[in-house]
Motif scaffolding. Structure first.
Motif, PDB file in Angstrom:
ATOM      1  N   GLU A 678       0.833  -1.198   0.000  1.00 38.30           N
ATOM      2  CA  GLU A 678       0.000   0.000   0.000  1.00 38.30           C
ATOM      3  C   GLU A 678       0.870   1.253   0.000  1.00 38.30           C
ATOM      4  O   GLU A 678       0.681   2.152  -0.805  1.00 38.30           O
ATOM      5  CB  GLU A 678      -0.914   0.004   1.227  1.00 38.30           C
ATOM      6  N   GLU A 795      -6.944   6.602   7.905  1.00 37.41           N
ATOM      7  CA  GLU A 795      -6.704   5.241   7.407  1.00 37.41           C
ATOM      8  C   GLU A 795      -6.685   4.211   8.533  1.00 37.41           C
ATOM      9  O   GLU A 795      -5.766   3.404   8.623  1.00 37.41           O
ATOM     10  CB  GLU A 795      -5.385   5.188   6.614  1.00 37.41           C
ATOM     11  N   GLU A 798     -10.715   1.055   8.267  1.00 32.36           N
ATOM     12  CA  GLU A 798     -10.721  -0.137   7.410  1.00 32.36           C
ATOM     13  C   GLU A 798      -9.902  -1.283   8.004  1.00 32.36           C
ATOM     14  O   GLU A 798      -9.928  -2.395   7.497  1.00 32.36           O
ATOM     15  CB  GLU A 798     -10.224   0.222   6.002  1.00 32.36           C
ATOM     16  N   HIS A 799      -9.197  -0.981   9.090  1.00 31.53           N
ATOM     17  CA  HIS A 799      -8.453  -2.046   9.772  1.00 31.53           C
ATOM     18  C   HIS A 799      -9.316  -2.748  10.818  1.00 31.53           C
ATOM     19  O   HIS A 799      -8.851  -3.669  11.490  1.00 31.53           O
ATOM     20  CB  HIS A 799      -7.198  -1.481  10.425  1.00 31.53           C
ATOM     21  N   HIS A 861      -6.489  -4.877   5.718  1.00 27.86           N
ATOM     22  CA  HIS A 861      -7.786  -4.206   5.599  1.00 27.86           C
ATOM     23  C   HIS A 861      -8.930  -5.188   5.703  1.00 27.86           C
ATOM     24  O   HIS A 861      -8.937  -6.229   5.049  1.00 27.86           O
ATOM     25  CB  HIS A 861      -7.880  -3.456   4.260  1.00 27.86           C
TER      26      HIS A 861
END
Ligand code: SAH
Ligand code: MG
Length: 933
Positions: A678, A795, A798-799, A861
């Motif tokens: 990523e 960010e 999404e984890h 993710h």
């Protein structure tokens, strides 16, 4: 599902592939033509957001003099060819099963085979066994022409198979096979002389003189002697292994030389094990038959006859473990024999290192370590992510190697694909995978799996593994619930579970079944202990070899809880998911430091951080130093077998090991760090890198807001907090929260040095009064996070699982109530662009397909949302908690498809609604305040 096992059995029966059968019958008259199949049959799925390029398929046409057939389409040319051959066989009505002789016929065949082996015709043939016969003609006096019966059973596959028909226990009992051969040899038709006490056979009549004469002249190099290295394994475990040099020559019988090393006069009483290690190796154990061993000719026809029960010769546990069969008394490990193609003697030296390498290759972890050529450093990783991030033999290969070592049937992998929960549209494909052959039982492509709005972002492919015993009983079954997008990921992860469990089984064979059962449960494995005991009974005899391996993890293994670092810190510590490349060397040192021996070193050794692929303390050190720096540290000794398998000089190493307390001294240099996929994408495709753009975006809002306090939810290594300190802002109090201790440790290190430097220089640029890092989940309420001006969460959502992301949103907006909350997360629709541009960099065709079907940007993710999904979520949230929300992003242009690469929602509180409730769930991990410096 029930059919799988029976198929495995069916597949076992015929050893020849369809192509091999056709080849036997038609040779070069069989013509195979493979062609690519243009159209894929189910291509009628309109309205797909993303068109997936189908892998090309192949069809094979086979032309024979009598007929021609065309196969179904297959992914691989090889499979198409086999399928065509199979079709032709069916049409021709060829029966695949070879006729198996009855027991009576087997006796007769055995007599015929023995007569042939002792004929002058065989003597001049080229066969690994004929070398033994020629050597026997050079033995002197009583031994002239005598061939040990064990040699016949071991080196002649035909004879061996016939014995097995008479009594299947021959497979695991050499002496039983020998009695059968002796019984057959006693029949008058053989004209053989059985030297009963010496376990050998010879011809009753001399060979014709011309044959004898030709033998004498045939070999001119008879006197040439070769020195071979062998290892002697004393029966008593208290005695050390010995490395011996033996002189063998074509003029003498090498088995007699080995017999002398075993302190017996000649080879007649020698027993030989099956080959050990690689399939192609000739490494075997040689040992002497129990002293009072007499072959019982009556017993041999009795299926229950067990010749080994008659004597009390001590078992050689080390050799038995190595060979996987019962070995008595002292043994010699050697690699020597006659060549298939010329009949000449060949050998390979067997050193102590060879012995230890063979030993550790008996456990899956050992196989993996050897494949990485880093016996002391590499460990079996805990997860398989992608082929490109895996180093060393793949889990499936390790499992197959393991099964081969223990002479088990190949494990059977079955892949299922379940693409929708709705029974109307659901379908299941089930593939059985065996040695790379795919047999598709039923299947069709599912359009919804290709589209952007797949319901199951994690993919829908599941894989199960079954292990079978030598006799095709199911001994282990692993069915992981986790589903994958790619078939290989499902297969490798399932295989990894199985090898992880087998590894524990072999390392802890003596520990409780309960422990193994609970581990099996965790790994979603069912095993049948009675079969394991059956298959691996020889392990019961072996003292636990691997005692210290599993004890202690992490820093427990570090002797002194510190390490010395050399070199300049350059910043940028490796984080989870990145690849690091190190060089290292390891020495064995005694406690007093008087003795030191180099054991292993590697110029370049790459591994992924966070997947357990190296010993925990190595990873621990590497994540705390920066590129160019070196660290030295001492660790506790691993099982000595590992050390010896790595050491060049096993003898010196052995003597140091036995001289007292030792430890290993590591010196590790961090050569380079490669960020995970990523980050690589974000850096390669955006300028400035996407991560930087996100931070800049947040900074701008922070400046405009004139906020005094900020919480960064899921701060990671502190990239945002770090940037905050580089610019003048109005902030006085900053807080970071994360669940990763490792990330927080890095953040603390960075903040500490930066705040200290800023305070010392008394820079007017920032007014930070206090900084705190909390460890814990951002989904739990903690009153200390209430009332901050700004919250950021870049960010992170999404984890988490989707419901946790929602919980987080609710907790923040209802309880912490910041004035401003900035949340960023990847835009799933943008992945097509990211993935298109990285495609060319991927060499693996499998990997390409995966990208085309749009995988997530990062393996960690749990989801990636489209713009609409994110919008729905954020709007719902803002309405529930009295906030306004605006959407924006970084990377890409507003209103141009497919939107921003990172989508951002900015929540603003409508009015002052604050209710405080006292609760502390988070733990202070590090705290800094301007007053106490
Ligand atoms: N915000 C950082 C890090 C993003 S990576 C940046 O932009 O660089 C995602 C981070 O979320 C990781 O550090 C991970 O440990 C953290 N995380 C995941 N789930 C979490 C949870 N439930 N509570 C707190 N942190 C979490
Ligand atoms: Mg992320």
């Amino acid at each position: 599902m029930g059919t799988l096992q029976s198929q495995a059995v069916a597949a076992k029966k015929s050893t020849l592939t369809p192509k091999a059968i056709i080849n036997q019958k038609f040779g070069s008259k069989a013509l195979y033509t493979v062609e690519e199949v243009e159209e894929s049959s189910q291509n009628d799925c309109p309205g797909l957001a993303i068109q997936q390029k189908r892998p090309c398929l192949y069809r094979c046409c086979l032309q024979l003099p009598e007929l021609s057939v065309v196969s179904e389409p297959f992914k691989r040319k090889k499979d198409a060819e086999q399928a065509a051959a199979e079709k032709a066989i069916k049409k021709l009505g060829i029966h695949l099963e070879e006729t198996i002789p009855t027991v009576e016929e087997a006796w007769q065949n055995l007599v015929d085979r023995l007569s042939y082996l002792f004929s002058s015709e065989f003597l001049s043939s080229v066969h690994p066994l004929s070398g033994h016969f020629r050597a026997a003609m050079r033995r002197s006096e009583d031994l002239y022409g005598c061939v040990p019966i064990s040699v016949l059973v071991i080196f002649d596959a035909k004879l061996n198979n016939l014995c097995k028909i008479i009594n299947p226990n021959v497979e695991s009992n050499l002496l039983l096979g020998m009695s059968i051969v002796a019984t057959a040899a006693a029949r008058p038709a053989c004209s053989l002389l059985l030297l009963k006490d010496s376990l050998s056979l010879k011809r009753q009549n001399l060979l014709p003189p011309d044959v004898l004469q030709s033998l004498e002249t045939s070999d001119s190099r008879l006197s040439e002697s070769i020195q071979i290295q062998v290892v002697r394994i004393p029966s008593s475990v208290d005695l050390n292994l010995e490395s011996l040099a033996l002189n063998i020559s074509s003029g003498s019988y090498y088995l007699d030389v080995i017999a002398q090393a075993l302190e017996t006069t000649n080879a007649s009483g020698i027993l030989i094990s099956k080959t050990i290690g690689r399939a192609s190796s000739e490494t075997r154990l040689y040992f002497t038959a129990p002293k009072h061993c007499r072959l019982d000719l009556e017993q041999s026809s009795n299926p229950l006859g067990d010749v080994t029960n008659q004597h009390e010769e001590p078992t050689n546990v080390r050799a038995s473990y190595m060979a996987g069969q019962q070995v008595y008394g002292d043994a010699v490990l050697a690699s020597v024999g006659y060549k298939w193609n010329t009949g000449d003697l060949f050998h390979e030296d067997v050193t102590l290192q060879t012995y230890f390498r063979l030993l550790i290759s008996k456990i899956p972890n050992g196989v993996y370590k050897l494949s990485r050529e880093a016996i002391l450093a590499a460990e079996l990783p805990v997860a398989y992510t992608t082929k490109s991030s895996w180093r060393g033999l793949l889990p499936r290969e390790i499992l197959c190697t393991f099964c081969r070592h223990y002479r088990l049937a190949e494990p059977v992998f079955s892949v299922f694909s379940k693409c929708s929960e709705n029974p109307e549209t659901s379908y299941v494909t089930c593939k059985k995978l065996k040695e790379g052959n795919l047999i598709e039982e039923k299947g069709r492509l599912d359009p919804s799996a290709v589209g952007g709005q797949s319901e199951e972002p994690g993919g829908a492919i599941q894989c199960e593994v079954k292990m079978f015993s030598k006799h095709q009983e199911l001994i282990l079954h692993c069915l992981p619930t986790k589903t994958y997008k790619k078939e290989t990921d499902a297969i490798q992860n399932a295989a990894l579970k199985v090898i992880s469990w087998l590894d524990a089984l072999f390392k802890e064979y003596e520990t409780s079944l309960q422990k193994l059962s609970s581990l099996a449960k965790k790994l979603e494995i069912q095993f049948y202990s009675e079969f394991f005991v059956q298959e691996f009974k020889v392990l019961h005899l072996v003292p636990n070899l691997w005692i210290s391996t599993v004890s202690g993890s992490g820093d427990d293994n570090m002797l002194e809880n510190s390490f010395t670092v050399a070199g300049q810190a350059t910043g940028g510590l490796p984080s989870s998911g990145s690849f690091v490349c190190i060089s290292y060397s390891v020495c064995l040192v005694t406690e007093v430091g008087s003795l030191k021996e180099h054991v292993e070193s590697n110029e370049e050794f790459e591994f992924e951080i966070g997947n357990g692929g190296v010993l925990p303390f190595i990873e621990g050190v590497v994540t705390q130093i920066s590129v160019g720096q070196s660290a030295s540290f001492r660790v506790e000794l691993p099982p000595k077998e590992f050390v010896l398998a790595a050491a060049d000089d096993a003898l010196t190493t052995l003597s140091i090991l036995s001289s007292g307390k030792c430890s290993l001294e590591y010196c590790v240099t961090l050569l380079r760090v490669t960020e995970p996929l990523e980050d690589r994408m974000e850096q390669a495709l955006f300028s400035p890198p996407l991560s930087k753009q996100r931070v800049e975006y947040a900074l701008q809002h922070i400046r405009e807001s004139c906020a005094l306090s900020l919480v960064d939810f899921g701060c990671g290594s502190g990239s945002l907090l770090d940037s905050l300190l580089n610019y003048p802002t109005s902030l006085e109090k900053i807080v970071g929260v994360d669940i990763s201790q490792k990330a927080l440790a890095r953040a603390a290190k960075m903040l500490h040095s930066k705040l200290k430097a800023n305070a010392e220089m008394n820079l007017p640029t920032n007014r930070i009064e206090s900084a705190v890092l909390y460890e814990g989940s951002i989904t739990s309420y903690d009153s200390r996070l209430c009332g901050f001006d700004i919250g950021t969460c870049l960010e992170v959502i999404e984890h988490m699982e989707e419901h946790e992301a929602s919980l987080f949103g609710d907790v923040v907006l209802s309880s912490f109530c910041p004035m401003l909350l900035i949340i960023s997360t990847p835009n799933y629709e943008y992945n097509v662009i990211l993935q298109k541009s990285t495609q060319n960099q991927e060499e693996d065709p499998d990997e390409k397909n995966q990208l085309q079907s749009c995988k997530f940007r990062n393996d960690d993710h749990k989801f990636e949302w489209t713009r609409a999904q994110f919008r729905d979520w954020a709007i719902g949230l803002s309405e529930r908690h009295n906030y306004n929300v605006e959407f924006s992003g970084v990377g890409g242009v507003v209103d141009v498809e497919p939107g921003f690469a990172s989508q951002i929602a900015v929540f603003r509180r409508k009015e002052d609604t604050k209710k405080l409730e006292m609760a502390h769930h988070l733990e202070v991990i590090w705290e800094w305040s301007k007053e106490n410096i």
